[in-house]
Design an enzyme around this catalytic site. Sequence first.
Site, PDB file in Angstrom:
ATOM      1  N   GLU A 113     -43.465 -86.097  -5.848  1.00 23.57           N
ATOM      2  CA  GLU A 113     -42.646 -86.257  -4.629  1.00 23.57           C
ATOM      3  C   GLU A 113     -43.282 -85.559  -3.418  1.00 23.57           C
ATOM      4  O   GLU A 113     -42.629 -84.785  -2.721  1.00 23.57           O
ATOM      5  CB  GLU A 113     -41.230 -85.704  -4.857  1.00 23.57           C
ATOM      6  CG  GLU A 113     -40.444 -86.507  -5.876  1.00 23.57           C
ATOM      7  CD  GLU A 113     -38.991 -86.064  -6.043  1.00 23.57           C
ATOM      8  OE1 GLU A 113     -38.613 -85.015  -5.509  1.00 23.57           O
ATOM      9  OE2 GLU A 113     -38.240 -86.790  -6.725  1.00 23.57           O
ATOM     10  N   GLN A 129     -33.635 -85.715 -17.569  1.00 24.21           N
ATOM     11  CA  GLN A 129     -34.685 -85.112 -18.340  1.00 24.21           C
ATOM     12  C   GLN A 129     -34.242 -85.035 -19.807  1.00 24.21           C
ATOM     13  O   GLN A 129     -33.224 -85.612 -20.129  1.00 24.21           O
ATOM     14  CB  GLN A 129     -35.011 -83.738 -17.778  1.00 24.21           C
ATOM     15  CG  GLN A 129     -35.415 -83.812 -16.300  1.00 24.21           C
ATOM     16  CD  GLN A 129     -36.057 -82.536 -15.768  1.00 24.21           C
ATOM     17  OE1 GLN A 129     -36.342 -81.625 -16.513  1.00 24.21           O
ATOM     18  NE2 GLN A 129     -36.286 -82.475 -14.455  1.00 24.21           N
ATOM     19  N   GLU A 134     -38.890 -90.879 -12.838  1.00 23.87           N
ATOM     20  CA  GLU A 134     -37.647 -90.086 -12.870  1.00 23.87           C
ATOM     21  C   GLU A 134     -36.512 -91.041 -12.527  1.00 23.87           C
ATOM     22  O   GLU A 134     -36.540 -91.690 -11.477  1.00 23.87           O
ATOM     23  CB  GLU A 134     -37.647 -88.963 -11.825  1.00 23.87           C
ATOM     24  CG  GLU A 134     -38.531 -87.788 -12.180  1.00 23.87           C
ATOM     25  CD  GLU A 134     -38.419 -86.639 -11.175  1.00 23.87           C
ATOM     26  OE1 GLU A 134     -37.326 -86.433 -10.610  1.00 23.87           O
ATOM     27  OE2 GLU A 134     -39.441 -85.969 -10.966  1.00 23.87           O
ATOM     28  N   GLU A 181     -39.274 -80.755 -17.788  1.00 26.90           N
ATOM     29  CA  GLU A 181     -39.684 -79.892 -16.674  1.00 26.90           C
ATOM     30  C   GLU A 181     -39.295 -78.455 -16.998  1.00 26.90           C
ATOM     31  O   GLU A 181     -38.290 -78.206 -17.681  1.00 26.90           O
ATOM     32  CB  GLU A 181     -38.977 -80.350 -15.380  1.00 26.90           C
ATOM     33  CG  GLU A 181     -39.314 -79.451 -14.188  1.00 26.90           C
ATOM     34  CD  GLU A 181     -38.919 -80.047 -12.834  1.00 26.90           C
ATOM     35  OE1 GLU A 181     -38.302 -81.128 -12.796  1.00 26.90           O
ATOM     36  OE2 GLU A 181     -39.240 -79.412 -11.808  1.00 26.90           O
TER      37      GLU A 181
HETATM   38  O1  AHR Z   1     -35.438 -83.963 -12.058  1.00 27.27           O
HETATM   39  C1  AHR Z   1     -35.073 -82.987 -11.149  1.00 27.27           C
HETATM   40  C2  AHR Z   1     -35.922 -83.013  -9.888  1.00 27.27           C
HETATM   41  O2  AHR Z   1     -35.645 -84.178  -9.172  1.00 27.27           O
HETATM   42  C3  AHR Z   1     -37.413 -83.048 -10.079  1.00 27.27           C
HETATM   43  O3  AHR Z   1     -37.955 -81.791 -10.264  1.00 27.27           O
HETATM   44  C4  AHR Z   1     -37.887 -83.635  -8.784  1.00 27.27           C
HETATM   45  O4  AHR Z   1     -39.091 -84.329  -8.925  1.00 27.27           O
HETATM   46  C5  AHR Z   1     -36.742 -84.524  -8.346  1.00 27.27           C
HETATM   47  O5  AHR Z   1     -36.402 -84.322  -7.021  1.00 27.27           O
END
Ligand code: AHR
Length: 530
Positions: free
Chosen positions: A197, A371, A319, A51
């Site tokens: 989300e 991530q 995620e 991200e």
């Molecule tokens: O991974 C960090 C954040 O967590 C992401 O941007 C979001 O999708 C989630 O709330």
Amino acid sequence: MKLKFIYAGAIIVGLELANVIGVFAQNARIKIDLDRTIGEVDEKIYGNFVEHLGRNVYGGIYDPGNPLSDEKGFRKDVLEAVKGLNVSLTRYPGGNFVSNYQWLDGVGPREDRPTRLELAWNRLESNEFGTNEFMEYAKLMGTQPYFAVNLGTGTIEEARRWVEYTNVASGPKYAELRKEHGYTEPHNIIYWSLGNEMDGPWQMGHLSAEDYSKKAREAGKLMKLTDPSIKLVAAGSSNFYPGADPMQWNKVVIDELKDVVDYLALHMYVGNVDDDYYSFVASPLVLEQRTRLVKGLIDEAMHRAERADRDPIYIAWDEYNIWYRWRTGDAMTGERALEERYNLEDALVIASFLNAFIRNSDVVKIANMAQLVNVIAPIFAEEDGMFLQTIYHPMALFANHVFGTALDVYVDSEKYDTGDFALGMGEQRADLKDVPYLDVSATYHGDEVIINVVNRHKDKAITTDIIAQEGAFTGEFEVYEVNGPDIKAENDFGKTNVETMKKSLKGKGDKITYSFPAHSFTLIKAKVQR
Ligand code: AHR
């Protein structure tokens, strides 16, 4: 003779003592039956996520001008570490970031790309890195791309144009634009998620389940008309806070989109907020409960669907991770957002998340650790170097070894109850009963069984009989263990406390015995003869 007598006497005394202190308590047991299968492990469960957030892209994978970077600006040391994770599918470019992202800002000549206020994580986005840079990096990683479109502030036509830009060979405006930008061949991005989300009030352009479903349906329709080969992922709700109704969101979205999408996305972050080790290491079982709940919704919707011939809908845990230390105030924004440092107990939680995906291989077909670098990540980099966080090690072991058919394993080990505990995400709580100290999954691949065992016990090794219910172990094993001096042990620059070690195992036939050390993750690859 005397010696024998003394020896026998010692055995009798030893036996009595053993009865008193329970040394001869029954071993734990793991029974492997090659015919009891769950489903094929989809290698896309070994995904990751890049991200535009903190130092994930800028100062993480991409750092032009740094002597450690190549001519394109990609950090060579970081890339080597990334390759070790054998990442199958990489999600990009967000996350919350995507809900206000204009993809056109990030393509074409760098000098023409605008700098924007990035509102999700409160930073400036230079757009120096965009679609084509990511695709170049994905090739170097050897990963499949998984793009998310902006269904927050973006329009369905912008989403469609992105598919045209990336996937259409030539002819229409955006395909030609890509060619003008120097990319003559299409990128052929198969996996696309319809927003991120969208149930969350924090999401830019947040929608109700009904409004989201309408927008996602139309966006998906246009995107598929542009390239029918793509696969679509709907944004599910993982918002299990008191007062929220995630299952209602998921029900509406599955019902409305069941003839359009291929996957439903769920997210989960846990954390040891109360420093309660045993509850924390059990927390991946909550992900497993939610998997089954959502599977029930999918089954029910498919049962009512008129098209019996349609492909199934699978779950994408796109995620998941541990995230609680860098979760408030300044730690949430700016250049150093979400720079969580991990310890051994975190690595055990990751191994158990992966075990949970394997045990639910019939329905979990995508998973992305969130991530990749610096931002809640297995790899941590500064300008002059990098190190592997503890969570890197179980991830790398699974992604390089655990393939094939998931087996329904019988496990008999001592159990504990967690009592009520904070899951680490806002106000979410859980209360788990009968948590086995041994958390186990297994797969059958070629002539090998791969057995993955987390020993959650903080202090005790657990001696375990591993029983082949059919066929026999040939005596050829590869054994890897992730462990460290104590559950709070961390890695750092120049300091490796938690890593993967090679171990050995002897024995053959239909039963082998192994002692799983306290607070460890062990992966055993065992050749079997049927
Ligand atoms: O991974 C960090 C954040 O967590 C992401 O941007 C979001 O999708 C989630 O709330």
